[in-house]
Write an enzyme that holds these catalytic residues in place. Structure first.
Site: not given
Lengths: 357, 357, 357
Positions: B251-252
């Protein structure tokens, strides 16, 4: 909610019911000139639509449907007499009708290579195969009769693909991969990337070359965005007739038998052996070097950590256990409060009403 | 079953055993002119094949093998004296032999761009790099020496890629992504898509722009069909020497340390920090904003919902717990019937034989 | 660790704070000529950077930040008075600033087709749309105003895409798929592959043709490398405003409502119905033919095996249960040793100190 179902009907060119009946050797006692103009499931089908009654799970839907023509087995036909198109096997008949009257893609695919495709001069392509826009076929690759390579697909060096296959859009078949006949590879799927194998020295890992390949036998279907890794040595094998759903991972050196069914998002670690006829539910997984006996049923979300020796076993849970043992443990787990209460009563026989933990 | 193993041998051009021994500084007391024509694991190797004995887990396979030449450590060589090619580290030696004698791809990749590739005039390409069929390199991108961009790969604007990298077929590197040296990105993998971040007003969500990037350090390998999102601000980082298997999601804003190992289908939520040397088993996951201490082992299928502060911890289960606690709870769970029986006996001391629940 | 954060700041062209304040109707009492040259989260922002304070979870970060300008709500502004850019909704303001001052991609996309794209003469393209390198648009497809088709994307026959959409690099939209307005499809995602449906006769499976389609409504975002299958009949639907993360699978005939949020690696089996406003945590799954009531919260890693009828329920676990029941059972599970001890004491009232199992 009604509006949510507006799109639940698939239109088709108008076809005479008599022609449909003839195609599936069925019996239709209504007007032979009657036309159907769409297909739909029983709840969504209207008077101009064709539908089918697969089995008794759909009895309620059958009672309520407004479908104009219903493919149905002889034993059930009396319920809907004037709308029944009677056949021995409704599901197979419906499958056949869809292929004949609704799907017409194959006709439209041009043979030969799209002008934007990139095909090596040393590749061997049957003149009846087709290669889509921006697809590439590398040196030494071989593609069989009537096989279609969709737009953007990559066929690696010396890869071989049999007859009547379909390699999906932007799918990747890496060097030397061997694909049998009548195989479908979904869009975006990658076949033949090296497995996850490294040599570790003092915590630093360098790649172990994976020089094996992937062999996919006849009549296999693989869904979209899967990854099937090549073996370190020898081959990762997918046996004849096996069906694999989307986003499935098959590790290096895995050997999958025939007629296996693997649902979406399953993961199969390296060097696993799966016997014929095994079925894996969605999001289940198998740890590396495990053997799965033929006919095993692996429930959705199960995580198999030990080999299964007994053919026909059903397992569930994480780690996976025989399903009756697992379901019993789950049932017990959700009744632990009862056990606690019983223990408390034994500890304090005088105060039955005390409910504090 | 015999037939299932027909493909478990990888052929190679014939090589003199003396040449192999020289390449790995090994000792071979047999005929130096003897030729090997394939490589295979011990169970599948025949008299013309080279195999290797990695460690004592494969003692049984060593006893039964028909391999003609076996790479083996000095301490084990006496078991197979006339077939032993003796080296200090069999696994590393075998790795080296595969790279020297079996893999020869690199030689064949032409430098420069394939005629069908699309390379921006403002991109900077080292003259020794290669760009495959239908690949595209956007404005301002930079590609280092000997790096190979495979067919159909997409290199975004101002992305930078170091030396000796391999970007797989149909992989996607989006704008501004930074890739170090000797990095491998698997086919179909997407690096730098915006993370899953929205601004919610009255139940309606609109995208929060993610203007950060992804930084992948030297010697990282990422498998096929992974997704590594860009950070909202700053960078998602994959540390030096980390290895990531197929279908993994990062994920970011995640920060992954050095020499981390992440097995297939793992999921790492946004803003997670993973210390050096962590290992994640298959299909495991980490919730957002969690910190994982260096050297943590996360068992297959574990779901980490709380930060792990103690370096070197091993966790398992969902939600994840220290593995001894988890295994003990599992063992108890599958013996709850015994507890129920014991409680029943306490409740009914007179009737020991009563087995109803 | 300090070095790990070196890249956690995103540079931007220098902008006057007065211009930023004007753009978001905010109040700035400092020097209007002051410039910011980057954006960063509070812990990483320096004196030349703009940051924002979203809510009280970040109170500690606010106290310690060295950010030069901080977007903040009126009630909190006094804490940082000389650095406060005061707005009613800091998160929305920051979103707006990023779009205005940091993201400038859209300007740079040329309209019309890239010379290497392959666009059918029978496709209908708005003159303001753009088609990237090596992308292909098949016969009869329609693409709306300002929609951008990225490099290598595949648009199938008769697919339709609305206005202001973005179809990611190497994404695949198969024949007949219908996409609304302002929809984003992530790179590598496959929309419209046939679902996992077969007709079985004597253990052999042949494909059931899936002749339905996929309908994606306005304002939907789908992440990278997802798979959304077409329906057997009718349509798989993704409702307006729904957001889907990466590596998610949506099976055939699924009906997803409006404003649903589906996190990475979730799997939704065929024929599932999901009500409006449902949220699914990462790696969760739903078995086939299940109905999920509006507003249901499905915790990360939950496996929903039964329909959820009560709107607003929160479920967790595998199989999923109401979350309070699940958490209570988990708590009990990890205290079974205590129960065993209590039973032992009841069995052996004389020997309280005996700790053997």
């Amino acid at each position: 909610m009604a509006d949510r179902h507006r799109a639940k009907r698939t239109p088709m060119a108008a076809v005479r019911v008599a022609d449909i009946a003839a195609a599936v050797h069925g019996t239709w006692r209504g007007d032979p000139e009657r036309l159907v103009t769409g297909v739909a499931a029983l709840p969504e089908a209207g008077p101009d639509d064709l539908s089918y009654y697969a089995d008794s799970r759909f009895q309620k839907e059958l009672s309520n449907t407004t479908a104009g023509v219903i493919i149905i087995a002889p034993a059930d036909a009396s319920q809907i007499h004037d709308r029944a198109l009677v056949v021995e096997n409704p599901r197979s008949a419906f499958q056949h009708i869809l292929a004949l009257f609704v799907i017409s893609r194959n006709d439209e695919i041009p043979t030969g290579g799209h002008p934007s495709a990139s095909v090596s001069e040393t590749a061997t392509l049957d003149p009846t195969c087709s290669v889509g826009a921006h697809a590439s076929v590398a040196d030494g690759a071989a593609i069989g009769a009537r096989t279609r390579i969709a737009a953007g697909a990559r066929i690696g060096r010396n890869a071989s693909i049999g007859v009547d296959c379909r390699i999906g859009e932007n799918a990747v078949l890496l060097d030397g991969v061997e694909i049998g006949d009548r195989v479908t590879i979904g869009p975006g799927t990658v076949i033949g990337a090296p497995g996850f194998g490294f040599v570790e020295n003092d915590g630093e890992r360098t790649r172990m070359p994976h020089v094996g390949t992937v062999v996919i036998e006849d009549d296999v279907e693989v869904g979209a965005n899967c990854t099937i890794d090549r073996a370190q040595l020898g081959a990762t094998r997918i046996g004849r007739g096996t069906k694999i759903d989307a986003l499935v991972h098959v590790g290096h050196g895995v050997d999958i038998g025939e007629r296996v069914v693997i649902t979406a998002q399953c993961g199969i670690s390296g060097s696993v052996t799966i016997g014929d006829g095994v079925r894996m539910g969605g999001q289940s997984g198998i740890a590396d070097h495990i053997d799965i006996a033929p006919g095993t049923l692996i429930a959705a979300r199960a995580a198999v950590m030990k080999s299964i020796r007994q053919p026909g076993t059903t397992v569930a849970g994480s780690p996976a256990r025989p399903i009756t043992e697992q379901r019993r443990a789950e049932a017990r787990l959700y009744h632990l409060d009862d056990l606690v209460k019983r223990i408390r009563r034994l500890e304090n026989p005088a105060s039955d009403t005390n409910d504090s933990p």
